[in-house]
Scaffold this motif. Structure first.
Motif, PDB file in Angstrom:
ATOM      1  N   PRO A   9      12.447  12.721  -3.353  1.00 43.54           N
ATOM      2  CA  PRO A   9      12.358  13.537  -4.552  1.00 43.54           C
ATOM      3  C   PRO A   9      12.380  12.716  -5.843  1.00 43.54           C
ATOM      4  CG  PRO A   9      14.552  13.653  -3.613  1.00 43.54           C
ATOM      5  CD  PRO A   9      13.704  12.928  -2.625  1.00 43.54           C
ATOM      6  N   ARG A  10      12.772  11.453  -5.774  1.00 40.76           N
ATOM      7  CA  ARG A  10      12.840  10.669  -6.994  1.00 40.76           C
ATOM      8  C   ARG A  10      11.446  10.297  -7.488  1.00 40.76           C
ATOM      9  NH1 ARG A  10      16.776   5.958  -5.310  1.00 40.76           N
ATOM     10  NH2 ARG A  10      15.832   6.375  -3.289  1.00 40.76           N
ATOM     11  N   ALA A  11      11.371  10.086  -8.778  1.00 43.02           N
ATOM     12  CA  ALA A  11      10.074   9.799  -9.388  1.00 43.02           C
ATOM     13  C   ALA A  11       9.649   8.365  -9.135  1.00 43.02           C
ATOM     14  CB  ALA A  11      10.140  10.061 -10.894  1.00 43.02           C
ATOM     15  N   CYS A  12       8.380   8.107  -9.361  1.00 40.04           N
ATOM     16  CA  CYS A  12       7.807   6.777  -9.192  1.00 40.04           C
ATOM     17  C   CYS A  12       8.528   5.777 -10.092  1.00 40.04           C
ATOM     18  CB  CYS A  12       6.320   6.843  -9.544  1.00 40.04           C
ATOM     19  SG  CYS A  12       5.484   5.237  -9.460  1.00 40.04           S
ATOM     20  N   HIS A  13       8.738   4.564  -9.565  1.00 42.50           N
ATOM     21  CA  HIS A  13       9.468   3.531 -10.304  1.00 42.50           C
ATOM     22  C   HIS A  13       8.668   3.004 -11.491  1.00 42.50           C
ATOM     23  CE1 HIS A  13      12.272   0.232 -10.889  1.00 42.50           C
ATOM     24  NE2 HIS A  13      11.253  -0.622 -10.880  1.00 42.50           N
ATOM     25  N   LEU A  14       7.355   3.071 -11.422  1.00 42.18           N
ATOM     26  CA  LEU A  14       6.532   2.548 -12.513  1.00 42.18           C
ATOM     27  C   LEU A  14       6.760   3.391 -13.773  1.00 42.18           C
ATOM     28  CD1 LEU A  14       4.321   0.403 -13.109  1.00 42.18           C
ATOM     29  CD2 LEU A  14       2.639   2.189 -12.672  1.00 42.18           C
ATOM     30  N   PRO A  15       7.233   2.783 -14.859  1.00 44.87           N
ATOM     31  CA  PRO A  15       7.584   3.552 -16.055  1.00 44.87           C
ATOM     32  C   PRO A  15       6.448   4.394 -16.615  1.00 44.87           C
ATOM     33  CG  PRO A  15       8.446   1.316 -16.189  1.00 44.87           C
ATOM     34  CD  PRO A  15       7.546   1.354 -15.001  1.00 44.87           C
ATOM     35  N   SER A  16       5.214   3.900 -16.506  1.00 40.65           N
ATOM     36  CA  SER A  16       4.088   4.620 -17.097  1.00 40.65           C
ATOM     37  C   SER A  16       3.621   5.801 -16.260  1.00 40.65           C
ATOM     38  CB  SER A  16       2.914   3.661 -17.316  1.00 40.65           C
ATOM     39  OG  SER A  16       2.493   3.116 -16.070  1.00 40.65           O
ATOM     40  N   LEU A  33      10.818   2.965  -5.212  1.00 35.35           N
ATOM     41  CA  LEU A  33       9.795   3.873  -4.693  1.00 35.35           C
ATOM     42  C   LEU A  33       8.642   4.033  -5.676  1.00 35.35           C
ATOM     43  CD1 LEU A  33      12.875   5.325  -3.968  1.00 35.35           C
ATOM     44  CD2 LEU A  33      11.290   6.307  -2.298  1.00 35.35           C
ATOM     45  N   TYR A  34       7.482   4.378  -5.107  1.00 32.85           N
ATOM     46  CA  TYR A  34       6.275   4.573  -5.900  1.00 32.85           C
ATOM     47  C   TYR A  34       5.538   5.810  -5.403  1.00 32.85           C
ATOM     48  CZ  TYR A  34       7.153  -0.271  -7.203  1.00 32.85           C
ATOM     49  OH  TYR A  34       7.743  -1.424  -7.653  1.00 32.85           O
ATOM     50  N   CYS A  35       4.685   6.344  -6.279  1.00 37.90           N
ATOM     51  CA  CYS A  35       3.921   7.528  -5.870  1.00 37.90           C
ATOM     52  C   CYS A  35       2.759   7.145  -4.957  1.00 37.90           C
ATOM     53  CB  CYS A  35       3.408   8.288  -7.095  1.00 37.90           C
ATOM     54  SG  CYS A  35       2.217   7.345  -8.079  1.00 37.90           S
ATOM     55  N   ASP A  36       2.216   5.934  -5.158  1.00 36.19           N
ATOM     56  CA  ASP A  36       1.117   5.485  -4.304  1.00 36.19           C
ATOM     57  C   ASP A  36       0.995   3.967  -4.396  1.00 36.19           C
ATOM     58  OD1 ASP A  36      -0.174   4.930  -6.727  1.00 36.19           O
ATOM     59  OD2 ASP A  36      -1.332   6.790  -6.674  1.00 36.19           O
ATOM     60  N   ALA A  37       0.092   3.433  -3.585  1.00 34.18           N
ATOM     61  CA  ALA A  37      -0.088   1.985  -3.526  1.00 34.18           C
ATOM     62  C   ALA A  37      -0.593   1.412  -4.847  1.00 34.18           C
ATOM     63  CB  ALA A  37      -1.058   1.637  -2.394  1.00 34.18           C
ATOM     64  N   LYS A  38      -1.362   2.182  -5.589  1.00 34.42           N
ATOM     65  CA  LYS A  38      -1.891   1.710  -6.861  1.00 34.42           C
ATOM     66  C   LYS A  38      -0.760   1.420  -7.837  1.00 34.42           C
ATOM     67  CE  LYS A  38      -5.159   2.933 -10.515  1.00 34.42           C
ATOM     68  NZ  LYS A  38      -6.112   3.970 -11.008  1.00 34.42           N
ATOM     69  N   GLN A  40       2.359   0.825  -7.061  1.00 34.60           N
ATOM     70  CA  GLN A  40       3.156  -0.290  -6.548  1.00 34.60           C
ATOM     71  C   GLN A  40       2.522  -1.626  -6.920  1.00 34.60           C
ATOM     72  OE1 GLN A  40       3.251  -0.890  -2.349  1.00 34.60           O
ATOM     73  NE2 GLN A  40       5.249  -1.903  -2.384  1.00 34.60           N
ATOM     74  N   LYS A  41       1.213  -1.710  -6.759  1.00 38.59           N
ATOM     75  CA  LYS A  41       0.509  -2.946  -7.080  1.00 38.59           C
ATOM     76  C   LYS A  41       0.633  -3.269  -8.565  1.00 38.59           C
ATOM     77  CE  LYS A  41      -3.971  -5.231  -6.476  1.00 38.59           C
ATOM     78  NZ  LYS A  41      -5.357  -5.076  -5.960  1.00 38.59           N
ATOM     79  N   ALA A  42       0.546  -2.250  -9.401  1.00 37.01           N
ATOM     80  CA  ALA A  42       0.637  -2.466 -10.840  1.00 37.01           C
ATOM     81  C   ALA A  42       2.033  -2.947 -11.244  1.00 37.01           C
ATOM     82  CB  ALA A  42       0.296  -1.169 -11.574  1.00 37.01           C
ATOM     83  N   ASP A  43       3.062  -2.503 -10.531  1.00 39.72           N
ATOM     84  CA  ASP A  43       4.443  -2.850 -10.888  1.00 39.72           C
ATOM     85  C   ASP A  43       4.911  -4.154 -10.251  1.00 39.72           C
ATOM     86  OD1 ASP A  43       6.928  -2.116 -12.193  1.00 39.72           O
ATOM     87  OD2 ASP A  43       7.736  -1.789 -10.180  1.00 39.72           O
TER      88      ASP A  43
END
Length: 389
Positions: A9-16, A33-38, A40-43
């Motif tokens: 339930p937690r939100a994606c770690h990437l601030p943007s 955690l991340y919403c998707d691989a994209k 994760q790669k950016a972070d």
């Protein structure tokens, strides 16, 4: 860094990112955690500074490469520095292969067990849940050598590693009877690998033993060409040989692939001719050998799984297996082949392998393959023949 799919339930770690739900977890630290691989790669450029890669990750990587860990801290954390002999280190490594490959224990779990001081308990729980006859040889070894992971247990002294037979080998090759076990171990560690192998063989021979398929000396000294019955006879030939030559002569001949010439020069030509294919193996050993001999070692050994050696995995079809059941079946087929000694000839299997005709050859020996032609043709397919052969 790869990710595992996992709802959270937690939100994606990437601030943007403003996604309300994360679905990917970093497999390095298992925290972020991340919403998707994209995302994760950016972070990753930022997160890699905080991502925790533990010695358990290094151990897992080593297991999947089929190589002992090289990282010194990993060796220390997981008991290898307390396993003083190469054989003991191999047993310990095999124990971890069982945990990581076949029980699918993830690095973060292994790390937690070690940090919590529960690694030994969990190893026992995992292996005790397996039927006793299917545990292999590494777990019984571990039960007798728990000191490698349990600091409350007293490790053996160097003297304990130098048993009567090893000390006999030491004096047999000219070492002093007054040398301590610590001095003998230290001296042997300075030797080149193949000289140390010869010393190890002397220890076995003087104990009236010989290498088994689980032993790393089984192949380079040609015991791979024997049956279970004739292994002892080859051991006897080697025993007669070492009585007629110096240790220097023996290990030099081994290093230079000239053991056959040494046998002949000492009057053992007729005896060694009684072992089919022995000359073929020893004329290139210890530097090179056909993968068919490694295949034979794998299928006769309880502790080595088919495919643990890359060339066997590719050459003899284990890469085609869909699951462990097919790998076990293929292993049984090859064992049946080798046990049909009058028809199952390893060098003919090698020839069939490099021609890409394994099924055609093996099915002529193991008749049951013809009951499921499509299956075994699929399993025994390899990349040969190569265009430049």
């Amino acid at each position: 860094m790869d990710s595992d799919s996992e709802s959270d339930p937690r939100a994606c770690h990437l601030p943007s990112c403003r996604q309300p739900e994360s679905k990917k977890r970093c497999t390095g630290c298992h925290e972020v955690l991340y919403c998707d691989a994209k995302c994760q790669k950016a972070d990753w450029p930022t997160h890699k500074l905080d991502c925790v890669i533990t010695t358990a990750h290094h151990l897992t990587h080593a297991v999947y490469r089929d190589l002992l860990p090289q990282d010194q801290q990993t060796l220390s954390d997981y008991g290898f520095t307390k396993a003083l002999t190469a054989e003991n280190q191999s047993k310990l490594f095999g124990l971890y292969v069982g945990l990581i490959k076949f029980h699918d224990i993830k690095p973060h779990i292994l790390h937690e067990w070690r940090i919590d001081g529960t690694l030994v308990r969990h190893i026992k729980e995992m292996y005790e849940a397996i039927p006793e006859g299917s545990r292999g040889g590494c777990y019984p070894w571990f039960l007798e050598n728990q000191y490698v992971l349990d600091s409350s247990l007293k490790p053996p002294s160097p003297e304990d590693y130098i048993d009567t037979h090893q000390r006999r080998a030491w004096t047999f090759i000219g070492g002093s009877e007054t040398d301590t076990g610590e001095r003998i171990i230290a001296q042997v560690k300075t030797w080149p690998e193949n000289k140390a192998r010869c010393y190890e063989l002397y220890g076995l021979l003087l104990a009236r033993w010989h290498p088994s398929p689980e032993h790393d000396l089984w192949l380079p000294f040609g015991f791979c060409v024997t049956s279970e019955v004739s292994e002892m006879r080859l051991g006897g030939l080697y025993m007669d040989l070492i009585r007629k030559c110096t240790f220097e002569e023996f290990h030099t001949a081994f290093e230079e692939s000239k053991l056959i010439a040494l046998m002949d020069s000492k009057g053992f030509r007729q005896e060694r001719l009684g072992f089919r294919d022995l000359e073929s193996v020893l004329k290139t050993s210890p530097h090179r050998h056909f993968s068919v001999w490694t295949l034979k070692q794998l299928v006769y050994s309880e502790e080595r799984g088919p495919g643990r050696t890359r060339f066997v995995f590719v050459d003899y079809g284990f890469m085609n297996c869909a699951d462990e059941m097919e790998r076990a079946d293929l292993k049984r087929v090859y064992k049946e082949y080798f046990e049909t000694w009058s028809l199952g000839e390893p060098l003919k299997l090698h020839e069939a392998c490099i021609k890409g005709k394994i099924y055609e050859h093996v099915s002529g020996v193991v008749k049951r393959l013809k009951k499921d032609v499509n299956k075994y043709k699929r399993l025994m397919k390899n990349m040969y023949p190569l265009s430049d052969l």
